[in-house]
Design an enzyme around this catalytic site. Sequence first.
Site, PDB file in Angstrom:
ATOM      1  N   GLY A  14       0.709  -1.351  -0.166  1.00 19.70           N
ATOM      2  CA  GLY A  14       0.216  -0.414  -0.008  1.00 19.70           C
ATOM      3  C   GLY A  14       0.854   1.325   0.181  1.00 19.70           C
ATOM      4  O   GLY A  14       1.856   1.763  -1.007  1.00 19.70           O
ATOM      5  N   ILE A  16       2.518   2.970   2.887  1.00 19.50           N
ATOM      6  CA  ILE A  16       4.105   2.612   3.058  1.00 19.50           C
ATOM      7  C   ILE A  16       4.907   2.074   2.567  1.00 19.50           C
ATOM      8  O   ILE A  16       6.235   2.013   1.820  1.00 19.50           O
ATOM      9  CB  ILE A  16       3.806   2.472   4.596  1.00 19.50           C
ATOM     10  CG1 ILE A  16       3.425   3.164   5.260  1.00 19.50           C
ATOM     11  CG2 ILE A  16       5.681   2.349   4.750  1.00 19.50           C
ATOM     12  CD1 ILE A  16       3.500   3.410   5.971  1.00 19.50           C
ATOM     13  N   ARG A  85      -5.733   4.142   9.936  1.00 25.07           N
ATOM     14  CA  ARG A  85      -6.540   4.216  10.604  1.00 25.07           C
ATOM     15  C   ARG A  85      -7.534   5.305   9.593  1.00 25.07           C
ATOM     16  O   ARG A  85      -6.963   5.860   8.558  1.00 25.07           O
ATOM     17  CB  ARG A  85      -5.804   5.483  11.240  1.00 25.07           C
ATOM     18  CG  ARG A  85      -5.627   5.097  12.916  1.00 25.07           C
ATOM     19  CD  ARG A  85      -5.086   5.633  13.863  1.00 25.07           C
ATOM     20  NE  ARG A  85      -4.054   5.920  13.330  1.00 25.07           N
ATOM     21  CZ  ARG A  85      -3.827   7.019  13.882  1.00 25.07           C
ATOM     22  NH1 ARG A  85      -4.437   7.766  15.293  1.00 25.07           N
ATOM     23  NH2 ARG A  85      -2.335   7.929  14.332  1.00 25.07           N
ATOM     24  N   ARG A 154       9.488  13.212  14.067  1.00 33.08           N
ATOM     25  CA  ARG A 154       8.213  14.355  13.991  1.00 33.08           C
ATOM     26  C   ARG A 154       8.937  15.400  15.494  1.00 33.08           C
ATOM     27  O   ARG A 154       8.696  16.039  15.433  1.00 33.08           O
ATOM     28  CB  ARG A 154       6.709  13.711  14.556  1.00 33.08           C
ATOM     29  CG  ARG A 154       6.466  12.733  13.317  1.00 33.08           C
ATOM     30  CD  ARG A 154       5.293  12.298  13.463  1.00 33.08           C
ATOM     31  NE  ARG A 154       4.536  11.486  12.507  1.00 33.08           N
ATOM     32  CZ  ARG A 154       4.005  10.088  12.794  1.00 33.08           C
ATOM     33  NH1 ARG A 154       3.440   9.917  14.054  1.00 33.08           N
ATOM     34  NH2 ARG A 154       2.729  10.353  11.373  1.00 33.08           N
ATOM     35  N   HIS A 178       3.761   3.212  20.593  1.00 30.80           N
ATOM     36  CA  HIS A 178       3.111   3.954  20.050  1.00 30.80           C
ATOM     37  C   HIS A 178       1.870   4.544  19.938  1.00 30.80           C
ATOM     38  O   HIS A 178       1.217   4.050  19.108  1.00 30.80           O
ATOM     39  CB  HIS A 178       3.965   3.346  18.531  1.00 30.80           C
ATOM     40  CG  HIS A 178       3.679   3.797  17.651  1.00 30.80           C
ATOM     41  ND1 HIS A 178       4.536   5.438  17.580  1.00 30.80           N
ATOM     42  CD2 HIS A 178       3.372   3.753  16.242  1.00 30.80           C
ATOM     43  CE1 HIS A 178       4.067   5.409  16.279  1.00 30.80           C
ATOM     44  NE2 HIS A 178       3.828   4.617  15.175  1.00 30.80           N
TER      45      HIS A 178
HETATM   46  N1  APR Z   1      -1.207  -9.390   3.246  1.00 30.23           N
HETATM   47  C1  APR Z   1      -0.833  -8.791   2.805  1.00 30.23           C
HETATM   48  N2  APR Z   1      -0.936  -7.291   2.870  1.00 30.23           N
HETATM   49  C2  APR Z   1      -2.284  -6.832   2.992  1.00 30.23           C
HETATM   50  C3  APR Z   1      -2.931  -8.123   3.880  1.00 30.23           C
HETATM   51  C4  APR Z   1      -2.599  -9.704   4.159  1.00 30.23           C
HETATM   52  N3  APR Z   1      -2.440 -10.529   4.241  1.00 30.23           N
HETATM   53  N4  APR Z   1      -4.464  -7.676   3.897  1.00 30.23           N
HETATM   54  C5  APR Z   1      -4.123  -6.205   3.769  1.00 30.23           C
HETATM   55  N5  APR Z   1      -2.721  -6.356   2.821  1.00 30.23           N
HETATM   56  C6  APR Z   1      -2.557  -4.561   2.093  1.00 30.23           C
HETATM   57  C7  APR Z   1      -3.413  -4.580   1.795  1.00 30.23           C
HETATM   58  O1  APR Z   1      -4.403  -5.028   0.645  1.00 30.23           O
HETATM   59  C8  APR Z   1      -3.060  -3.510   1.681  1.00 30.23           C
HETATM   60  O2  APR Z   1      -2.044  -2.854   0.451  1.00 30.23           O
HETATM   61  O3  APR Z   1      -1.731  -4.159   3.627  1.00 30.23           O
HETATM   62  C9  APR Z   1      -1.248  -2.750   2.870  1.00 30.23           C
HETATM   63  C10 APR Z   1      -1.731  -1.481   3.237  1.00 30.23           C
HETATM   64  O4  APR Z   1      -1.690  -0.107   2.477  1.00 30.23           O
HETATM   65  P1  APR Z   1      -2.536   1.079   2.829  1.00 30.23           P
HETATM   66  O5  APR Z   1      -3.904   0.890   3.416  1.00 30.23           O
HETATM   67  O6  APR Z   1      -1.963   1.990   2.014  1.00 30.23           O
HETATM   68  O7  APR Z   1      -2.006   0.856   4.267  1.00 30.23           O
HETATM   69  P2  APR Z   1      -0.469   2.151   4.266  1.00 30.23           P
HETATM   70  O8  APR Z   1      -0.507   3.411   4.744  1.00 30.23           O
HETATM   71  O9  APR Z   1       0.257   1.335   3.951  1.00 30.23           O
HETATM   72  O10 APR Z   1      -0.121   1.412   6.491  1.00 30.23           O
HETATM   73  C11 APR Z   1      -0.252   0.198   6.914  1.00 30.23           C
HETATM   74  O11 APR Z   1       1.476   0.873   8.894  1.00 30.23           O
HETATM   75  O12 APR Z   1       1.529   2.745  10.031  1.00 30.23           O
HETATM   76  C12 APR Z   1       0.829   1.813   9.606  1.00 30.23           C
HETATM   77  O13 APR Z   1      -1.931   2.287  11.037  1.00 30.23           O
HETATM   78  C13 APR Z   1      -0.315   1.893   9.594  1.00 30.23           C
HETATM   79  O14 APR Z   1      -1.567  -0.035  10.154  1.00 30.23           O
HETATM   80  C14 APR Z   1      -1.176   0.846   8.984  1.00 30.23           C
HETATM   81  C15 APR Z   1      -0.211   0.572   8.037  1.00 30.23           C
END
Ligand code: APR
Length: 316
Positions: A14, A16, A85, A154, A178
């Site tokens: 996603g 990150i 979140r 930060r 955290h």
């Molecule tokens: N296996 C692999 N990837 C998965 C799974 C899984 N079982 N379930 C969900 N995902 C993927 C989603 O498809 C998505 O692409 O995890 C990714 C998360 O990406 P984002 O929703 O863009 O979130 P992001 O901003 O990257 O944050 C991820 O890090 O800082 C923390 O709070 C934040 O818990 C969150 C995580």
Amino acid sequence: MSISRRKIALIGGGNIGGTMAHLCAMKKLGDVVLFDVIDGLPQGKALDLLQSAPVEGFDASIVGTTSYEDIVGADVCIITAGIARKPGMSRDDLLGTNAKIMSQVSENIKKYAPDAFVIVITNPLDAMVTLCQRVTGFPKNQVVGQSGILDSSRYRTFIAQELNRSVDSVSAMVLGGHGDDMVPVRSTCQVGGVPVERLIASERLDEIEQRVRMAGGEIVALLKTGSAFYAPASAAVRMAEAYLLDKKEVLPCAALLEGEYGVQGYYFCVPVLIGAGGVEQVIEIDLSAGEKAQFDESLSHVEEIVGAMDRVLGQA
Ligand code: APR
């Protein structure tokens, strides 16, 4: 004899995950595997990144995948898999969903990349990194949580802004859990070697430190559809770099404590030494009485969230 590139597996493609892939490539840290459960997402991002290689001058392989077999041989795994979140949510609200995802991801890392140094980013971080270590059964030096580099960055950013100084001249650490009761350790904050308390009034420092505690939420409220990703990605890649380059760098990270700082059996952010051995050492620094009290308060919250996780997973 041939020397091959190191391999970095990013579990979660996603915001990150994608940003980390970009950073790893730009910093020439090694080959990157971007894994996600949404077919097309990691493959599309990988292809896009690869097409920036001739412009940026990196030769790394960048592969997007939905198959865990592609992470075999990874030196580092960084986990962001899970949900992020939305406005009004705390990190703890992610617990139920992300605990199930973290269990599944950790099982697969144990199976396919048993020698990898594992960095967890998924929130609620203190509980998720605990779960990852338990499920993988990896030794504590091999599983670490990213929290303090981001939170400290930060703090340093806001102090630098306040004083109109380079961020390079500001050193500071944020320790503890955290969550909203993380501990900006004022006694570690210096600007060009001068204690920050000599430069900024105590009441103003209170305000800045409160902004640090709520900094993630401030970004969630602005973005509305997700949470911070540039700075979290930078923070985790810094940890991977310290490991891959055996830097022996002291960085604030969530490490499993077994007596250090009086904490027994919990992941908690403290300064640690990261090198080729993973978390090679926990560094104990002096805290003021006030900081120690905040530390204890933050620990009680970590204990609560780990307890809640155990109940969610039926392990309590
Ligand atoms: N296996 C692999 N990837 C998965 C799974 C899984 N079982 N379930 C969900 N995902 C993927 C989603 O498809 C998505 O692409 O995890 C990714 C998360 O990406 P984002 O929703 O863009 O979130 P992001 O901003 O990257 O944050 C991820 O890090 O800082 C923390 O709070 C934040 O818990 C969150 C995580």
